[in-house]
Structures are given as structure tokens and as C-alpha cells.
Design a protein around this motif. Structure first.
Motif, PDB file in Angstrom:
ATOM      1  N   MET A 168       0.833  -1.216   0.000  1.00  0.00           N
ATOM      2  CA  MET A 168       0.000   0.000   0.000  1.00  0.00           C
ATOM      3  C   MET A 168       0.852   1.245   0.000  1.00  0.00           C
ATOM      4  N   ASP A 169       2.047   1.108   0.588  1.00  0.00           N
ATOM      5  CA  ASP A 169       2.967   2.230   0.665  1.00  0.00           C
ATOM      6  C   ASP A 169       3.342   2.749  -0.716  1.00  0.00           C
ATOM      7  N   LYS A 170       3.168   1.881  -1.736  1.00  0.00           N
ATOM      8  CA  LYS A 170       3.601   2.246  -3.073  1.00  0.00           C
ATOM      9  C   LYS A 170       2.759   3.360  -3.668  1.00  0.00           C
ATOM     10  N   THR A 171       1.567   3.589  -3.115  1.00  0.00           N
ATOM     11  CA  THR A 171       0.702   4.621  -3.683  1.00  0.00           C
ATOM     12  C   THR A 171       1.425   5.950  -3.629  1.00  0.00           C
ATOM     13  N   PRO A 172       1.420   6.688  -4.732  1.00  0.00           N
ATOM     14  CA  PRO A 172       2.138   7.965  -4.715  1.00  0.00           C
ATOM     15  C   PRO A 172       1.468   8.980  -3.797  1.00  0.00           C
ATOM     16  N   VAL A 173       2.203   9.913  -3.305  1.00  0.00           N
ATOM     17  CA  VAL A 173       1.761  11.037  -2.471  1.00  0.00           C
ATOM     18  C   VAL A 173       1.273  10.546  -1.100  1.00  0.00           C
ATOM     19  N   VAL A 174       0.176   9.801  -1.071  1.00  0.00           N
ATOM     20  CA  VAL A 174      -0.425   9.449   0.228  1.00  0.00           C
ATOM     21  C   VAL A 174       0.048   8.109   0.759  1.00  0.00           C
ATOM     22  N   GLY A 175       0.809   7.344  -0.055  1.00  0.00           N
ATOM     23  CA  GLY A 175       1.186   5.991   0.344  1.00  0.00           C
ATOM     24  C   GLY A 175       1.922   5.932   1.658  1.00  0.00           C
ATOM     25  N   ASP A 176       2.937   6.769   1.836  1.00  0.00           N
ATOM     26  CA  ASP A 176       3.735   6.732   3.059  1.00  0.00           C
ATOM     27  C   ASP A 176       2.877   7.043   4.277  1.00  0.00           C
ATOM     28  N   PHE A 177       2.051   8.080   4.151  1.00  0.00           N
ATOM     29  CA  PHE A 177       1.180   8.465   5.275  1.00  0.00           C
ATOM     30  C   PHE A 177       0.222   7.336   5.627  1.00  0.00           C
ATOM     31  N   MET A 178      -0.385   6.759   4.606  1.00  0.00           N
ATOM     32  CA  MET A 178      -1.357   5.679   4.816  1.00  0.00           C
ATOM     33  C   MET A 178      -0.703   4.490   5.493  1.00  0.00           C
ATOM     34  N   ALA A 179       0.495   4.129   5.005  1.00  0.00           N
ATOM     35  CA  ALA A 179       1.175   2.959   5.560  1.00  0.00           C
ATOM     36  C   ALA A 179       1.565   3.219   7.010  1.00  0.00           C
ATOM     37  N   ARG A 180       2.079   4.408   7.292  1.00  0.00           N
ATOM     38  CA  ARG A 180       2.447   4.738   8.678  1.00  0.00           C
ATOM     39  C   ARG A 180       1.216   4.778   9.563  1.00  0.00           C
ATOM     40  N   PHE A 181       0.108   5.267   9.022  1.00  0.00           N
ATOM     41  CA  PHE A 181      -1.132   5.348   9.804  1.00  0.00           C
ATOM     42  C   PHE A 181      -1.598   3.954  10.194  1.00  0.00           C
ATOM     43  N   LEU A 182      -1.570   3.044   9.210  1.00  0.00           N
ATOM     44  CA  LEU A 182      -2.015   1.681   9.499  1.00  0.00           C
ATOM     45  C   LEU A 182      -1.069   0.970  10.446  1.00  0.00           C
ATOM     46  N   LYS A 183       0.245   1.186  10.223  1.00  0.00           N
ATOM     47  CA  LYS A 183       1.209   0.497  11.071  1.00  0.00           C
ATOM     48  C   LYS A 183       1.322   1.164  12.441  1.00  0.00           C
ATOM     49  N   GLY A 184       0.875   2.425  12.541  1.00  0.00           N
ATOM     50  CA  GLY A 184       1.065   3.160  13.787  1.00  0.00           C
ATOM     51  C   GLY A 184       2.525   3.431  14.027  1.00  0.00           C
ATOM     52  N   GLY A 185       3.259   3.705  12.947  1.00  0.00           N
ATOM     53  CA  GLY A 185       4.694   3.946  13.119  1.00  0.00           C
ATOM     54  C   GLY A 185       5.429   3.513  11.873  1.00  0.00           C
ATOM     55  N   PRO A 186       6.763   3.553  11.924  1.00  0.00           N
ATOM     56  CA  PRO A 186       7.516   3.149  10.741  1.00  0.00           C
ATOM     57  C   PRO A 186       7.563   1.633  10.545  1.00  0.00           C
ATOM     58  N   THR A 187       7.457   0.879  11.641  1.00  0.00           N
ATOM     59  CA  THR A 187       7.509  -0.574  11.498  1.00  0.00           C
ATOM     60  C   THR A 187       6.306  -1.199  12.214  1.00  0.00           C
ATOM     61  N   PRO A 188       5.911  -2.426  11.837  1.00  0.00           N
ATOM     62  CA  PRO A 188       4.755  -3.053  12.485  1.00  0.00           C
ATOM     63  C   PRO A 188       5.070  -3.443  13.921  1.00  0.00           C
ATOM     64  N   GLY A 189       4.115  -3.230  14.814  1.00  0.00           N
ATOM     65  CA  GLY A 189       4.332  -3.566  16.218  1.00  0.00           C
ATOM     66  C   GLY A 189       3.019  -3.502  16.975  1.00  0.00           C
ATOM     67  N   GLN A 190       3.092  -3.206  18.253  1.00  0.00           N
ATOM     68  CA  GLN A 190       1.891  -3.127  19.084  1.00  0.00           C
ATOM     69  C   GLN A 190       0.900  -2.115  18.529  1.00  0.00           C
ATOM     70  N   MET A 191       1.398  -0.976  18.079  1.00  0.00           N
ATOM     71  CA  MET A 191       0.507   0.063  17.560  1.00  0.00           C
ATOM     72  C   MET A 191      -0.296  -0.483  16.384  1.00  0.00           C
ATOM     73  N   THR A 192       0.351  -1.298  15.563  1.00  0.00           N
ATOM     74  CA  THR A 192      -0.335  -1.879  14.410  1.00  0.00           C
ATOM     75  C   THR A 192      -1.476  -2.770  14.875  1.00  0.00           C
ATOM     76  N   LEU A 193      -1.169  -3.612  15.860  1.00  0.00           N
ATOM     77  CA  LEU A 193      -2.183  -4.538  16.340  1.00  0.00           C
ATOM     78  C   LEU A 193      -3.390  -3.782  16.898  1.00  0.00           C
ATOM     79  N   SER A 194      -3.121  -2.736  17.696  1.00  0.00           N
ATOM     80  CA  SER A 194      -4.228  -1.960  18.262  1.00  0.00           C
ATOM     81  C   SER A 194      -5.089  -1.360  17.170  1.00  0.00           C
ATOM     82  N   ARG A 195      -4.434  -0.790  16.175  1.00  0.00           N
ATOM     83  CA  ARG A 195      -5.191  -0.129  15.111  1.00  0.00           C
ATOM     84  C   ARG A 195      -6.004  -1.112  14.293  1.00  0.00           C
ATOM     85  N   PHE A 196      -5.372  -2.240  13.955  1.00  0.00           N
ATOM     86  CA  PHE A 196      -6.094  -3.237  13.166  1.00  0.00           C
ATOM     87  C   PHE A 196      -7.278  -3.781  13.945  1.00  0.00           C
ATOM     88  N   PHE A 197      -7.093  -3.909  15.257  1.00  0.00           N
ATOM     89  CA  PHE A 197      -8.182  -4.433  16.084  1.00  0.00           C
ATOM     90  C   PHE A 197      -9.370  -3.472  16.072  1.00  0.00           C
TER      91      PHE A 197
END
Lengths: 370, 310, 335
Positions: A168-197
Motif C-alpha cells: 500500500m505504501d507504493k501509492t504515490p503522495v499518500v502511500g507513506d502516510f497511509m502505511a504509517r497510519f495503518l502500522k502506527g509507526g515506521p515498522t509493524p508492532g503493538q501500535m499496528t495490532l491496536s489499530r487493526f483491532f
């Protein structure tokens, strides 16, 4: 049809209660309006998939809520609590496996329902809005599958999600923001799990219920499209009401799907891999089966490189969805008989065959990974 | 025009009654029949084909009264009212009631200026309820998304472990991380370290020392090109999978990523596969005793440019 | 509207078989689920095939045992499979009856003869028993040939360069298309045979005199039982009993798969390839032998030189060689 009221002298207690509610709610009229909808050409087995989808959603909500009694959405407890459900809670394995296979059933029925609507030409005027809302619902179902997959927090879950979000990060312009929003940070972790839940158990269900309500409302407004061929006499003779005829067919469909999901739960109960680690080790990440065709497509050489990945992962699927959305506006021919719409028929066959071939290819390709 | 209920009906020869009911076809949503009272002789169902003209108060038929009387009697049981079924688009298609049903229009609502003002003001207030919380919500959701970098050195092993030149050797290490409120955890990571011959070293550095900067542009560390050890981040630049050092049947000894089969040579250069850039080198420091230290950095996967994210 | 002359045998067979299958399917599925819960059925990986074959009777009901025993085509273990078969027989005969009567009245304008369900079932089951093994063999052979042909096509010089993902996709399309085409042709032939049999059953039938509306009402009301109370009670009662059986049979914790049909575990270790390991070792031994020879040669040369120089140095060289030998031996032991 209305039951004739009792001709005996006194109304029974039940009849009095019904009359009380009817006076205030307009129950009888409401009931008639909701249930006595004539289906042109009669109720059909082909029309059951919409109701089946509603049924599956309700079952997923029920089993999902039950799972939440024991599941804990934190990185240090998600895996253990899921294993607890599988191994220690009475019949927990069955409910979890039902929830898991229910999601597969949902995707299969979504494809069936979309195909039925497409082949019957029921997206054409005046049903364009129903089709558009339906496409949004399709997106929501895919979102459900994607977000739910992460929750057990085993290797399969973690890595399928990582790869998916990076795509999803590949999307131009908004991809980075979207990916960070979903992951809750630069890498997947607890924040990701909370958000996905939160997305999986609150946001998507609310959106689905709202859009499904709108979908049904719009459908009722436009009326069922009916069969795409048949003489006027045949249509008239076979006309019956939504209730009880179509509802009967719907419920037989529901029971069949219900039994099938249970049977699948027996055939392959949910088994977790090891707990998620940031290093995949020897594990080869793979998404859920209904994303496999995209996964395999991205392995082709024409989609290599940054732009290629964007093309294959975002641009092409996006363009296809845009085509589907534009469909009722570019296909203005009122002809609904699929056998007289060769482009539509061939297009459908090609799309289904392509998805099938890529999905099976992805499975075969497993042997060729190191 | 559709025939109106209660309008008079006249056959070719005389008046025969009035329109007591109108029958609609549920499929085409057009009026298909009218029911005529026949002045007490029993209602008859008359198809619209018999109708010659329709006006507000009168329906004229082209057939004689006797022909109409000869039609079969009207069977009420074969029909239901529109209150007992749901027919889509009913109101738009049926206009059979003569006249209109009206309710009084309040005086206050007659002022258009008044209506527009209150409508706009309602929109404004609604907007102003949402506006103050929009910014906090955005910041709330974005809190963990952009983290400052950790540039500390980690000791990960000793180069004594590397026996041959130009061969990838995996160094596994544990890194302490504390994410938000979670208890401090140790995660397992790995890097691939090469003892590089001058040829490979040249391919990696291409004559320049490798400089690492932080977000503001200040230099964090410089890898000197003379140091023969190179550390590559353990994550494949394509999509972040962990890759291996393998023997390839054609290309020889290479770095190979199992996920999408990206292949890199000993200098990290891409030989085959979807990788968008070569392997990411990390800051590396070798002590006199051979202890290796690195700064654990992670870079965005799938981009041609090397963008640091951790 | 279709007339009996204008309906092709294939369409006839397809309509009847399709509706008969789906009419009986939910009932069979309920029993299949109960047997799964009781653990008396274990399906192998090819569950799709298994389910379809078992539950897609009437055509398969005799064919499947023949395939399983005769052609060694294993779909699973458990006495439940046999039980399901036996159950399929009355269910299918009933379903056939309902569907055939409906079709006779609605499309063919004929009075359905008595016992049409049973007579059709016998005929189609026998045809299925004879024809399906043939279909199985033909399609199986075509598929195998197709797969190997597709594979060898990509071994040729012309196509060796094609990368794996593309190769798999093209191979699959090639042999998949061929197999599908052959399967469809075989199915059409089979359906045509069954269609002619069904048509044969229509020849003696009396024409139905009623209007279309009346005929539709007849087959519609045929589905409403004479004694609704009894039917509903019996149905609900059976359902309750089956549910109780299900509750008692359902395993409390994850059932363990039967030995016959374990799912392959997701591989955490890469598969051990003995040939590769042997080759690696061989290469290593060759390499080390070469190193050893070189060292010995060097030693010999140096010794020769050393005799001309100070004798003290020879001690040092001698000490070096056993050191070189020792790591070489330990390397050979490693893999």
C-alpha cells in the motif's frame, strides 16, 4: 396475505396486544410493505446471495464477539490468548475455525453475488447507486479479511500484514502516510495490532451496517430487477412475494452455507504457526487465499521495480475497480440478457479465469521458493 | 392522463356509472383496468383498451353499454390494495385521485430569508462543533507515526567468526526496544557482514566514504572506504523479508531473498529480481580486538531511494 | 417457452441433475456434518473432490466406490463415507421425484408418471457407474500428458529463459485449458446420454390438460405437505435429535487428524536435500585435499631450503603444517 381476524366474539389477548402495537406503529402496514414485495418472475435461487451475505455477517459478528471474551489485542498476549481459545476453551477451536472459514465463505459469496448481479445486468439504470454502494461493501469485506488476519499474531499473520501494508505504501503522495497510519509507526508492532483491532471490530462493522442498510434501502426503492428473459405471461404466472417464498429460498441457502462452514471447520481447524518475530526466518510470507492472485501477479517481471510494483499493486487493481464503478454509466444498453451481451460474458469469464489461474499459480509457486 | 377515481363513465351510447377502482399492473406500473360501478348492476372490470378518451371528470369508452355489461363480473378477491404490498415507484406512477390533499403552510416559514439564514447558521454551528476536535484527533492518531531515530551503537559479535573473504556471514543479535507502554522487550535481529576484498569494497563505496545523516542533515557517522568490513541490514530492500546467503546454480554465491527471489552479489548489487536498490549498508565500527559495532538502522522497503525509517 | 422437442438432451439432463443435486444437498450436508463431528469421516486434502463426488450423486453414487476401489483414488477414511452413500440413495430418489415432476408439469406439459423418481435414479446411477470411471481415466490421462508436455516445453532452449512466475502461469494456462476442454467434452457426452434416457421416460407420459397457471400451481402446491402439523413436528423433532447427537459428538478440543490424512505442515525447516549435501561435502573434500597438497609441497620446498639455512627454522615450519592439517580435518567433519 393478512390473516382474517377471528370471527368469534372476543379478541384473544394476543390479538389485543397486536392491535395495541399496530395502532401506534402501523405494524400491519409496515409488515405488509416489508414482506409483501412481489418479485417479478418469482423468487429464484439465483437471488439468494445477498441475504446469505447478511447471514454470514451476522454469524461473523456473533462468533467475533464470542472470541473477544478471551482474545487480548496486545503483542504480548494476542498469540497466547488465541492459543488458549484453540486448546483450552471448550469448543473454542470450533468457534474460531467457524469465524475463520466464515470469512472465506463471505469472500466466495461476495464473488457469487457480484457475478450474479453483473450477469443479470442488474447494475443498469435505475440501479446504478445500488451497484456503487455494493462496490464499497466489497472493499469493506476485503478490509475485514485483511485486518482480521493480523490478530492471532503468529508468523503467518504478522508477515502477510507487513507485506500487504508495504504494498500500500507504493501509492504515490499518500502511500507513506497511509502505511504509517495503518502500522502506527515506521515498522509493524503493538501500535499496528491496536489499530487493526479497532478497525476490524468497530470501524468496519459500523461502516458495513450503515452501507448494507443503504444498499437494501436503495434496492427496495428500485425494486428487484427480475429475470433477464421470459414472456410476460410467464413472469405474471410465476410472480410471488418476497415473503415467504424468497425468504424460504434464502434460508435454505443460509443453512447450506452454515453447514458448509461447520464442515470446513472440521476438515481444517485453525492451527497457528509460531509467534510472530521481526525476522521471518525460513518462513515465506503469504496473504490470505483471496489475495493470492495479486501476490502472484506481483512476481511477474513486468511488475518489477518500484514503478512496476506500484503499477501491479495499486494502479492496475485501482483501474479495474474504477472500471467496475463506471460500468453502469458506460454500459447504457438496456439489454439484460447475458447471452446477448457478448462483451460482458467474455469479460466475466476472462476475469474469473485470470483470478483462478493466478491463484493456483501462487500455490504451485510455493514449491519453487528456496 | 390517467382515469380519476369517482369520474363518470360513459359508454358509446349512454352513461353507465362511475370509476370505483383502478387496477395497476405491478410490472409496468401503468393503469391496466378500471372498475366501473354499472349503476348497481354489478361492477365490471374494463381494460384500458376499451377507453377512448379520459378527462378530469369523464371516461369515455368506445364500446356500447351492452358489451360492457357482457364482460365478466369484477372479482375483488383476485386483488390486494397498495397498502398491502410494496410496489416500488408507486407514487410517481399513479395519479388517480381527483384534486389534491392540502395542509396549511405556516406563516413563519413563508420568509425565504429566514429559512436560508437558519439553515446556513445550522451548518456553520455544526461545522464549528467538529472543527475544534479535528486537530486534536489528527494529532492523536498520528502520535506514533513519526519517531525520532535511535543512533546508538550495538555490539553484535566479533569478526573472528568470519573465515573467508567475500562470503556473507550472518550476525544475530538482540536489540532492546520499548514501544509506547509495552514492557521493554528484546527482539532478535540480524545483519550480514562481509569481509570484503578491495574489488568488492570498491563496488560498494565507489571511491567515496559512506556518510550517514539524520533528519536535520547533521552527520551521524562516516563509514571509511578503507575498512574492509561491510554490514548489510538483514532486511531485503524489496519488501523487508530476511534474505540468505546461498549458492545459485548460475550466478554462484549470492544473497538470495526467498520471498520474491531478489538476488544480490557480495557487494550488495542487484543481480536479479524485483529489488529496487542494492542492499543497505549500515554504520560499522571494528575495535582493535575485532569486536563489531553497528548502528541499527532500517530503511523503507520497495523504493529506489534509500529512506531511513528507524 | 420450450417444447419437449426443442430441448436438447444436454440441457434436459443438466436442468434435472442440477436441481436434483441442490435439492438433496442440504439434507446430505447435515448428515455429513454430524458424521464429521462424530469423527467417522476423515477427508483427504482433495476435499472439494470428495464432497462433490459423495454429495453429487445420483450419478456418482455407484461410480465413486468403483473409483475408490478399482482405480485406487483415495478420498478419505472412515465408515461415515459408506454411511453417507447409503443415505444418499433415498434422498436422491426423493429429490429426483420432486424435480422430475416439476419439470414435467412446468416445461414439458406432461403428466408425470408414477415412480418417476426411482426409475430415473436407477437409470442414471448405472450410467454414472459405467461412464464416470471412463471420464476419470480420460481426463486424468489428458491432464498428466498435458502437465508433462507443458513442463518439457519449457525445458527447450527456446523457452528456458522464462522466469518462474511467468512459467508457472503459462504452463498452468496451457494444460489447464486442455484439461478443462476435455473435461467439458466428456461431461457433455455424459449429459447427452443421460438426457436421452430422460427423454425416453417422457415418451409414454400423458399430456397435461391444465392451463399454465394451473400447472404452476400444481407443482408449487406439490411441495406443501397434506398434514402440515405432522410434517413440521417431524422435521423439527428430527432436527432436535440430530442437534443433540451433534452436541454430544462434538470434540471439546481440537480434533486430531486421522493418520491417513494429515495436512502437510507448513515447512519451518528447508527440506533436507541429501544430494546437495553430498555434493557440498565432496567439493569441500576436493578443496581441502588440494590445499593440503599445496601445503605439503610448500613444506617440502621449504625443508629443502631450510637444510641450507639455519636448522632452527625447520622446527617452526614443522609446527605450522600440523596446524594447517588440524582445521582441515575438522572442516571435513562439519557438514
Amino acid at each position: 396475505m393478512q390473516q382474517p381476524s377471528s370471527t368469534s366474539t372476543q379478541p384473544t389477548a394476543l390479538e389485543k396486544v397486536i392491535a395495541f402495537v399496530d395502532e401506534r406503529v402501523g405494524l400491519k402496514t409496515l409488515q405488509a410493505k416489508m414482506l409483501n414485495e412481489p418479485v417479478p418472475g418469482g423468487s429464484r435461487w439465483a437471488y439468494i446471495f445477498g441475504s446469505i451475505l447478511l447471514f454470514i455477517f451476522i454469524m461473523q459478528a456473533v462468533t467475533g464477539i464470542l472470541l473477544m471474551f478471551y482474545y487480548v489485542p496486545t503483542a504480548d498476549h494476542a498469540y497466547a490468548s488465541t492459543q488458549y481459545i484453540i486448546h483450552d476453551v471448550d469448543y473454542g477451536w470450533f468457534l474460531l475455525s467457524y469465524h475463520f472459514w466464515g470469512s472465506t465463505a463471505m469472500v466466495v459469496c461476495v464473488f457469487a453475488h457480484m457475478s450474479q448481479v453483473f450477469l443479470w445486468g442488474a447494475y443498469k439504470k435505475p440501479r446504478e447507486l445500488i451497484w456503487l454502494v455494493g462496490l464499497a461493501l466489497f472493499g469493506l469485506v476485503m478490509g475485514f479479511g485483511f485486518t482480521g488476519y493480523l490478530l492471532p499474531w503468529d508468523q503467518r499473520a504478522y508477515w502477510a500484514t507487513t507485506v500487504g501494508v508495504e504494498i500500500m505504501d507504493k501509492t504515490p503522495v499518500v502511500g507513506d502516510f497511509m502505511a504509517r497510519f495503518l502500522k502506527g509507526g515506521p515498522t509493524p508492532g503493538q501500535m499496528t495490532l491496536s489499530r487493526f483491532f479497532v478497525i476490524h471490530v468497530m470501524i468496519l462493522p459500523a461502516a458495513l451496517m450503515g452501507l448494507a442498510g443503504l444498499h437494501i434501502f436503495l434496492f427496495r426503492k428500485a425494486g428487484p430487477a427480475g429475470p433477464f428473459r421470459g414472456s410476460v405471461e410467464e413472469l405474471k404466472v410465476k410472480s410471488d412475494y418476497f415473503f415467504p417464498r424468497q425468504v424460504w429460498k434464502d434460508i435454505v441457502g443460509m443453512v447450506t452455507v452454515f453447514l458448509s462452514i461447520c464442515a470446513l471447520a472440521f476438515w481444517e481447524p485453525v492451527v497457528l504457526l509460531e509467534e510472530a518475530t521481526p525476522d521471518p526466518g525460513d518462513y515465506h510470507p503469504e496473504p490470505e487465499w483471496y489475495f493470492l492472485f495479486l501476490f502472484q501477479m506481483l512476481r511477474l517481471k513486468i511488475f518489477a521495480g518500484e514503478f512496476g510494483q506500484f503499477l501491479g499493486a495499486v494502479a492496475l487493481p485501482g483501474a479495474f475497480m474504477a472500471l467496475l464503478a463506471a460500468l453502469p454509466f458506460i454500459d447504457r444498453d438496456p439489454e439484460r440478457n447475458i447471452f446477448k451481451r457478448p462483451i460482458a460474458l467474455i469479460g466475466w469469464i476472462v476475469v474469473m479465469a485470470t483470478i483462478l489461474i493466478f491463484t493456483v499459480s501462487a500455490i504451485i509457486n510455493r514449491e519453487f521458493l528456496d | 392522463m390517467q382515469p380519476k377515481l369517482k369520474s363518470k363513465v360513459r359508454a358509446a351510447d349512454r352513461e353507465i356509472g362511475e370509476v370505483t377502482r383502478v387496477i395497476m399492473d405491478p410490472l409496468s406500473r401503468e393503469v391496466s383496468h378500471i372498475v366501473v360501478s354499472m349503476n348497481g348492476s354489478g361492477e365490471r372490470q374494463v381494460a384500458m383498451a376499451h377507453v377512448q378518451s379520459v378527462s378530469d371528470h369523464l371516461v369515455e369508452l368506445r364500446s356500447a353499454a351492452s358489451e360492457i355489461l357482457a364482460l365478466p363480473a369484477f372479482k375483488r378477491d383476485d386483488f390486494v390494495t397498495t397498502h398491502e404490498v410494496e410496489i416500488a415507484h408507486l407514487e410517481e406512477n399513479i395519479h388517480v385521485t381527483p384534486g389534491e390533499v392540502l395542509v396549511p403552510f405556516p406563516e413563519l416559514e413563508k420568509s425565504v430569508k429566514r429559512r436560508t439564514f437558519f439553515m446556513n447558521f445550522t451548518h456553520a454551528i455544526g461545522f464549528l462543533i467538529g472543527l475544534p476536535i479535528a486537530y486534536p484527533i489528527l494529532r492523536y492518531l498520528m502520535k506514533p507515526m513519526y519517531q525520532p531515530f535511535d543512533n546508538s551503537w550495538l555490539k553484535i559479535g566479533n569478526v573472528g567468526k568470519i573465515k573467508q573473504e567475500d562470503i556473507g556471514v550472518q550476525f544475530k543479535y538482540r536489540k532492546k526496544v520499548k514501544e509506547a507502554y509495552m514492557p521493554e522487550a528484546e527482539i532478535e535481529k540480524n545483519v550480514w557482514i562481509l569481509k570484503a576484498t578491495p574489488a568488492v569494497l570498491e563496488k560498494v563505496y565507489q571511491g567515496k566514504d559512506m556518510e550517514f545523516r539524520d533528519a536535520t542533515g547533521t552527520s551521524v557517522w562516516v563509514n571509511k572506504k578503507e575498512v574492509p568490513y561491510i554490514a548489510f541490514s538483514g532486511k531485503c530492500p524489496h519488501l523487508g523479508c530476511g534474505y540468505k546467503w546461498r549458492q545459485h546454480k548460475i550466478l554462484g554465491q549470492v544473497f538470495l531473498c526467498p520471498c520474491h527471489l531478489s538476488i544480490y552479489d557480495a557487494s550488495g548489487k542487484v543481480l536479479d529480481g524485483p529489488a529496487p536498490r542494492p542492499l543497505d549498508a549500515l554504520p560499522i565500527k571494528i575495535s582493535a580486538g575485532g569486536d563489531v559495532q553497528i548502528v541499527d538502522m532500517e530503511f523503507k522497503a520497495g523504493t529506489k531511494a534509500q529512506i531511513r525509517i528507524v | 417457452m420450450t417444447d419437449q422437442e426443442s430441448t436438447s438432451p444436454v440441457k434436459l439432463a443438466l436442468k434435472l441433475l442440477w436441481f436434483t443435486f441442490w435439492t438433496g444437498f442440504p439434507i446430505k450436508l447435515a448428515f455429513a456434518l454430524l458424521f464429521l463431528a462424530m469423527g467417522i469421516i476423515n477427508f483427504e486434502a482433495r476435499i472439494g473432490l470428495g464432497f462433490l463426488m459423495v454429495l453429487a450423486s445420483p450419478v456418482t453414487v455407484f461410480a465413486l466406490p468403483i473409483l475408490m476401489i478399482g482405480l485406487d483414488s483415495h478420498i478419505g477414511e472412515g465408515v461415515g463415507i459408506g454411511l453417507l452413500f447409503l443415505l444418499c440413495i433415498p434422498i436422491d430418489i426423493w429429490a429426483y421425484g420432486v424435480v422430475a415432476r416439476t419439470y414435467f408439469l412446468d416445461r414439458l406439459r406432461l403428466e408425470p408418471p408414477d415412480g418417476i423418481g426411482l426409475s430415473l435414479w436407477i437409470k442414471t446411477a448405472i450410467i454414472g457407474a459405467l461412464y464416470l470411471p471412463i471420464l476419470w481415466l480420460v481426463v486424468g490421462f489428458t491432464t498428466e500428458t498435458g502437465i508433462s508436455a507443458a513442463h518439457s516445453l519449457f525445458e527447450t532452449e527456446m523457452l528456458k529463459w522464462v522466469p518462474i512466475a511467468e512459467r508457472i502461469g503459462i504452463q498452468l494456462t496451457l494444460w489447464g485449458a486442455i484439461s478443462t476442454a476435455v473435461l467439458l467434452i466428456m461431461l457433455l457426452i455424459g449429459l447427452s446420454i443421460i438426457g436421452r434416457v430422460i427423454r425416453g421416460a417422457t415418451i409414454g407420459a400423458q399430456p397435461a390438460q391444465d392451463s399454465y397457471q394451473r400447472r404452476v400451481m400444481r407443482w408449487d402446491l406439490m411441495r406443501v405437505p397434506a398434514d402440515q402439523g405432522l410434517m413440521l413436528t417431524a422435521f423439527a423433532g428430527t432436527g432436535v435429535v440430530l442437534s443433540l447427537l451433534f452436541w454430544s459428538a462434538l470434540p471439546v478440543t481440537t480434533p486430531h487428524p486421522h493418520e491417513c490424512c494429515k495436512k502437510p505442515e507448513v515447512k519451518a525447516q528447508p527440506p533436507y536435500k541429501p544430494i546437495d549435501a553430498l555434493n557440498k561435502d565432496e567439493k569441500l573434500i576436493v578443496q581441502l585435499t588440494a590445499q593440503l597438497e599445496a601445503l605439503e609441497k610448500k613444506k617440502a620446498e621449504e625443508e629443502a631450503q631450510g637444510k641450507n639455512k639455519a636448522k632452527g627454522k625447520a622446527g617452526k615450519e614443522a609446527a605450522k603444517v600440523p596446524d594447517a592439517k588440524a582445521p582441515a580435518q575438522s572442516e571435513a567433519k562439519k557438514p
